[in-house]
Design an enzyme around this catalytic site. Structure first.
Site, PDB file in Angstrom:
ATOM      1  N   LYS A 219       0.967  -1.643   0.045  1.00 26.36           N
ATOM      2  CA  LYS A 219       0.117  -0.055   0.080  1.00 26.36           C
ATOM      3  C   LYS A 219       0.577   1.215   0.203  1.00 26.36           C
ATOM      4  O   LYS A 219       0.080   2.054  -0.385  1.00 26.36           O
ATOM      5  CB  LYS A 219      -1.147  -0.232   1.511  1.00 26.36           C
ATOM      6  CG  LYS A 219      -2.410  -0.853   0.296  1.00 26.36           C
ATOM      7  CD  LYS A 219      -2.869  -0.905   1.410  1.00 26.36           C
ATOM      8  CE  LYS A 219      -4.848  -1.746   1.721  1.00 26.36           C
ATOM      9  NZ  LYS A 219      -4.230  -2.729   2.274  1.00 26.36           N
TER      10      LYS A 219
ATOM     11  N   GLU B 245      -9.529   7.543   3.646  1.00 27.95           N
ATOM     12  CA  GLU B 245     -10.974   6.763   4.102  1.00 27.95           C
ATOM     13  C   GLU B 245     -10.240   5.028   4.464  1.00 27.95           C
ATOM     14  O   GLU B 245      -9.588   5.064   3.409  1.00 27.95           O
ATOM     15  CB  GLU B 245     -12.254   6.474   3.495  1.00 27.95           C
ATOM     16  CG  GLU B 245     -12.249   6.713   2.267  1.00 27.95           C
ATOM     17  CD  GLU B 245     -11.971   5.707   1.491  1.00 27.95           C
ATOM     18  OE1 GLU B 245     -11.438   4.765   1.578  1.00 27.95           O
ATOM     19  OE2 GLU B 245     -11.576   6.161  -0.066  1.00 27.95           O
TER      20      GLU B 245
ATOM     21  N   SER C 174       1.519  -9.841  -1.216  1.00 33.36           N
ATOM     22  CA  SER C 174       1.563  -7.741  -1.101  1.00 33.36           C
ATOM     23  C   SER C 174       1.526  -7.950   0.420  1.00 33.36           C
ATOM     24  O   SER C 174       2.281  -6.433   0.352  1.00 33.36           O
ATOM     25  CB  SER C 174      -0.181  -8.089  -1.045  1.00 33.36           C
ATOM     26  OG  SER C 174      -0.828  -9.473  -0.139  1.00 33.36           O
TER      27      SER C 174
HETATM   28  C1  PLP Z   1      -5.890  -3.969   1.173  1.00 32.18           C
HETATM   29  C2  PLP Z   1      -4.080  -5.363   1.525  1.00 32.18           C
HETATM   30  C3  PLP Z   1      -4.219  -6.114   0.300  1.00 32.18           C
HETATM   31  C4  PLP Z   1      -5.987  -5.974  -0.591  1.00 32.18           C
HETATM   32  O1  PLP Z   1      -6.134  -4.535  -1.240  1.00 32.18           O
HETATM   33  P1  PLP Z   1      -5.614  -4.805  -2.625  1.00 32.18           P
HETATM   34  O2  PLP Z   1      -5.917  -3.059  -3.340  1.00 32.18           O
HETATM   35  O3  PLP Z   1      -6.656  -5.681  -3.972  1.00 32.18           O
HETATM   36  O4  PLP Z   1      -3.887  -4.890  -3.394  1.00 32.18           O
HETATM   37  C5  PLP Z   1      -3.524  -7.229   0.053  1.00 32.18           C
HETATM   38  N1  PLP Z   1      -3.099  -7.371   0.671  1.00 32.18           N
HETATM   39  C6  PLP Z   1      -2.510  -6.331   1.682  1.00 32.18           C
HETATM   40  C7  PLP Z   1      -1.298  -6.953   2.704  1.00 32.18           C
HETATM   41  C8  PLP Z   1      -2.994  -5.751   2.481  1.00 32.18           C
HETATM   42  O5  PLP Z   1      -2.925  -5.060   3.361  1.00 32.18           O
END
Ligand code: PLP
Length: 401
Positions: A95, A117, A380
């Protein structure tokens, strides 16, 4: 140069086939037009690009490594599995890539006040982090219900200097916080920048967020060619709003040999209200200012959602994903809470990497569908934020008491 990656859509005015668009009140339109002009000017400005590159390198810690998870692959009986380590980025997830990009864009546009938000709080924390670094005033709208559930993230945002405003309207969750953020933006447009956290919202947000997250696949594609000597056979990422997945797919969209797979949250099962598998079980509708797939009831009311991972728990999905699904370029699947939890333990024990529960969904799908070829999976985020959830779901609460 960080180019806006080409999507097969590349259609006029933020349309991805029938999806996307700008479904906002007339009063929000000037703000969106100013944003689009500001974004185009920034992308064409070499000084902006250089500053973004510098911060991605020295603040975020990019490039993030590509790691071969050999023991995990052996355990699940698959060919090579490579992890794109977004969990190693500053604040522990992807993010921050988008927050840094849009924070800089706001600075270039002369906006010192940032509105955001947040539902689970992760996007709020990433935004508050960047605002502290860039000396911007950060206002985060959050449903009162979500504030109680995510008290630690609320405290984190406050430590970082953000003002967290409780939203008491409606169900006191994310969709009410989104309405408040739009309302704020209309009346403060001269001084404020609305920083959206995923590839959702009205045009030009899906394009802006994809552009700043595309660095994931731009790096991973080059790293694969360097360390493996060829492109992966499939690229897999989890899908909430869809930003890490869009960032992971962007540079591979034109590589016909690379299969792209997005994994949504199957929650407790396929019944409406029990999951967040928007592309699999939803239907087209309007949410968050754009036309895309939406989880909704018979009368078009936004449904409640459930997932063990707070970050996937969203009733919509980015419009470009809806388009890529209809075109068949990306395959969208879902994985339930129990399988994701199991994959969390598998990666933790086999590689010493605790994944966030969001990418644990992608890991679980790979484990259930072992492939002899080369798999590239975007990790992610890291799982530290999720250990209370893991403990509760595994009957280990006494360890954290
Ligand atoms: C917020 C988040 C997601 C989901 O958000 P996307 O916009 O679909 O990427 C996925 N993995 C992690 C670690 C997150 O913090």
């Amino acid at each position: 140069m960080i180019n806006a990656p080409t999507s097969p859509s590349a259609a006029a005015r933020g349309r991805f086939g029938p999806y996307g668009g700008q479904y906002v009140p007339e009063t929000n339109m000037p703000a969106l037009e100013e944003l689009e002009a500001g974004f185009r000017a920034a992308m064409a400005d070499e000084a902006f690009q250089a500053e973004l590159r510098r911060l991605l390198k020295t603040y975020v810690g990019r490039p993030t490594p590509l790691f071969e998870a050999a023991r995990f692959a052996a355990r699940i009986g698959a060919g090579p599995v490579w992890l794109k380590r977004e969990d190693l980025a500053h604040t522990g997830a992807h993010k921050i890539n988008n927050a840094v990009g849009q924070g800089l864009l706001a600075q270039r546009m002369g906006k010192r006040r940032i509105i955001a938000e947040t539902g689970a709080g992760q996007h709020g924390v990433a935004t508050a982090t960047v605002c502290a670094m860039l000396d911007q005033h950060c206002v985060v709208y959050m449903g009162e219900e979500d504030m109680q559930r995510q008290a630690v993230n609320v405290y984190r945002m406050r430590l970082l200097g953000a003002e967290v405003r409780p939203v008491t309207a409606g169900t006191r969750t994310l969709k009410d916080a989104i309405s408040e953020a739009f309302r704020d933006w209309v009346t403060t447009i001269d001084s404020s920048y609305y920083l959206i956290g995923s590839v959702v919202g009205p045009h030009p947000y899906p394009e802006i967020v994809r552009t700043f997250q595309a660095v994931i696949s731009q790096e991973a594609r080059m790293q694969a060619l360097e360390s493996i000597g060829r492109l992966p056979d499939r690229v897999i990422a989890c899908v909430g709003g869809g930003s890490n997945a869009m960032g992971s797919f962007a540079a591979f969209l034109d590589d016909a040999s690379v299969e792209l797979i997005g994994v949504e949250a199957g929650g407790r099962g396929p019944t409406l209200g029990d999951n967040a598998a928007t592309l699999e079980t939803g239907r087209p509708g309007i949410l968050h200012g754009a036309h895309s797939y939406v989880l909704q009831d018979q009368r078009g009311q936004i449904a409640n959602t459930h997932s063990i991972s707070a970050g996937l728990d969203y009733p919509g999905v980015g419009p470009e994903h809806a388009f890529l699904k209809d075109r068949g370029r990306v395959r969208y699947v879902s994985v339930g809470d129990a399988e994701a939890l199991d994959a969390f333990f598998q990666l933790t024990r086999s590689e010493g990497i605790m994944p966030a529960l969001e990418p644990a969904h992608a890991l679980a799908w790979v484990a259930a569908h072992p492939h002899p070829g080369i798999t590239l999976l975007t990790l992610s985020g890291r799982g530290d934020k999720d250990i209370h959830t893991v403990a509760t779901a595994s009957g280990h609460q006494e360890y954290l008491a």
